[in-house]
Design an enzyme around this catalytic site. Sequence first.
Site, PDB file in Angstrom:
ATOM      1  N   GLU A   1       1.308  -2.996  -1.189  1.00  0.00           N
ATOM      2  CA  GLU A   1       0.179  -2.964  -2.238  1.00  0.00           C
ATOM      3  C   GLU A   1       0.439  -4.744  -2.194  1.00  0.00           C
ATOM      4  O   GLU A   1       2.034  -5.263  -2.816  1.00  0.00           O
ATOM      5  CB  GLU A   1       1.065  -2.424  -3.198  1.00  0.00           C
ATOM      6  CG  GLU A   1       0.161  -2.191  -4.443  1.00  0.00           C
ATOM      7  CD  GLU A   1       0.099  -1.044  -5.681  1.00  0.00           C
ATOM      8  OE1 GLU A   1       0.046  -1.405  -6.399  1.00  0.00           O
ATOM      9  OE2 GLU A   1       1.047  -0.328  -4.910  1.00  0.00           O
TER      10      GLU A   1
ATOM     11  N   LYS B   1      -3.482   3.323  -5.960  1.00  0.00           N
ATOM     12  CA  LYS B   1      -3.691   5.002  -6.567  1.00  0.00           C
ATOM     13  C   LYS B   1      -4.489   6.266  -6.021  1.00  0.00           C
ATOM     14  O   LYS B   1      -5.713   6.040  -6.026  1.00  0.00           O
ATOM     15  CB  LYS B   1      -3.585   4.573  -8.612  1.00  0.00           C
ATOM     16  CG  LYS B   1      -3.316   6.025  -9.123  1.00  0.00           C
ATOM     17  CD  LYS B   1      -1.645   6.185  -8.581  1.00  0.00           C
ATOM     18  CE  LYS B   1      -0.785   4.784  -9.663  1.00  0.00           C
ATOM     19  NZ  LYS B   1      -0.019   5.464  -9.497  1.00  0.00           N
TER      20      LYS B   1
END
Length: 372
Positions: A175, A192
Amino acid sequence: MIICDFGPGDAPIRFDHARDLIVAYGADDLRPALARADAARAQGHWIAGWLAYEAGLALEPRLKGLLPKSADPLLVLGVYDAPVAATDSAIEEIEIDAVIPLILKEEYIRSFRRAQDYIAAGDCYQINLTFPLETRLRQGSARGLAAALARLQPVGHAAFADMGVGPVIVSRSPELFFATSADGRIEARPMKGTAPRSADPGLDAALAAELAASEKNRAENLMIVDLLRNDISVLAQIGSVKVPELFAVESYATVHQMTSRITARLAAPPSLSALMPALFPCGSITGAPKIRAMEIIHELEPYPRGIYCGTLGWMAPDGASRFSVAIRTLAIRGDNVRLNVGGGIVADSTAESEWEEALWKARFIQPLTTRS
């Protein structure tokens, strides 16, 4: 020494022989440390290093009183002349013990239920609840462990840091926290939404498609996109914040992840002194709204996160930078290895599925565990 797979042009780079080491242990040391780093960049130097998650408490006046006592630093940044190209390290035999959660499932369920009580009461829309696991490095070095994990699966933001202060860090993060360019552009790419991989190609494709279509995961992802848009807008030129990519699914060796992309043009030249107080920690690992979520996390999680959910990366003299969200990240002290896992809790989450999803995220290290 720091090695980042996400150097300029996505080339692996290595920082060695720091001219100076900037370390902050207390809340009052953080902003001066970031200012020192920017002053070094103004003199033509590169900055590379990391911030622990708890630095976010220290940078927010409303959360400063929650900062736990710890012997570990909140920030470690090296000042370097320039990075060099990173080369593959020698292969070592690596073996670790089985990974053991440091909390019981029953403890997690109690915290989960308390988190949902807060959501039902309107305190938060989402709370990122995490817990630590530990194992022991039975054979090999921390650097060898990093290389062994790299051979198992590629990720976008892998890093290794042995700064001589705090733990040795092995990060297999997929990420991006933020990246900036010399001309003042900024990009964030929050993750997410998670689903497991399957060895069966048909089932694997179905799992990815199910994640892409999931209303629950889309809602969670959108909450964090809105949070990051708001954080970035504080630093951005009016009207420049865009979301060019929403609800994309990226596949890694053990999980599928839902990601989105936010871009903007900064109103002032990039600096750590401005970026970190405004953006850190990344909203994808706190929940929304961020400050209330961090208060609840402090109440519900019995262990400090440390480097986990912090950030690791670099900034060049011209303001170009790239920092990861330190998930899938190991903190190593001697032969002790700690990693953390977790996920976002929302109103319709279930304790069983969230516990299992969290444990999926530790699968990246399991091929190296001892087999009896």
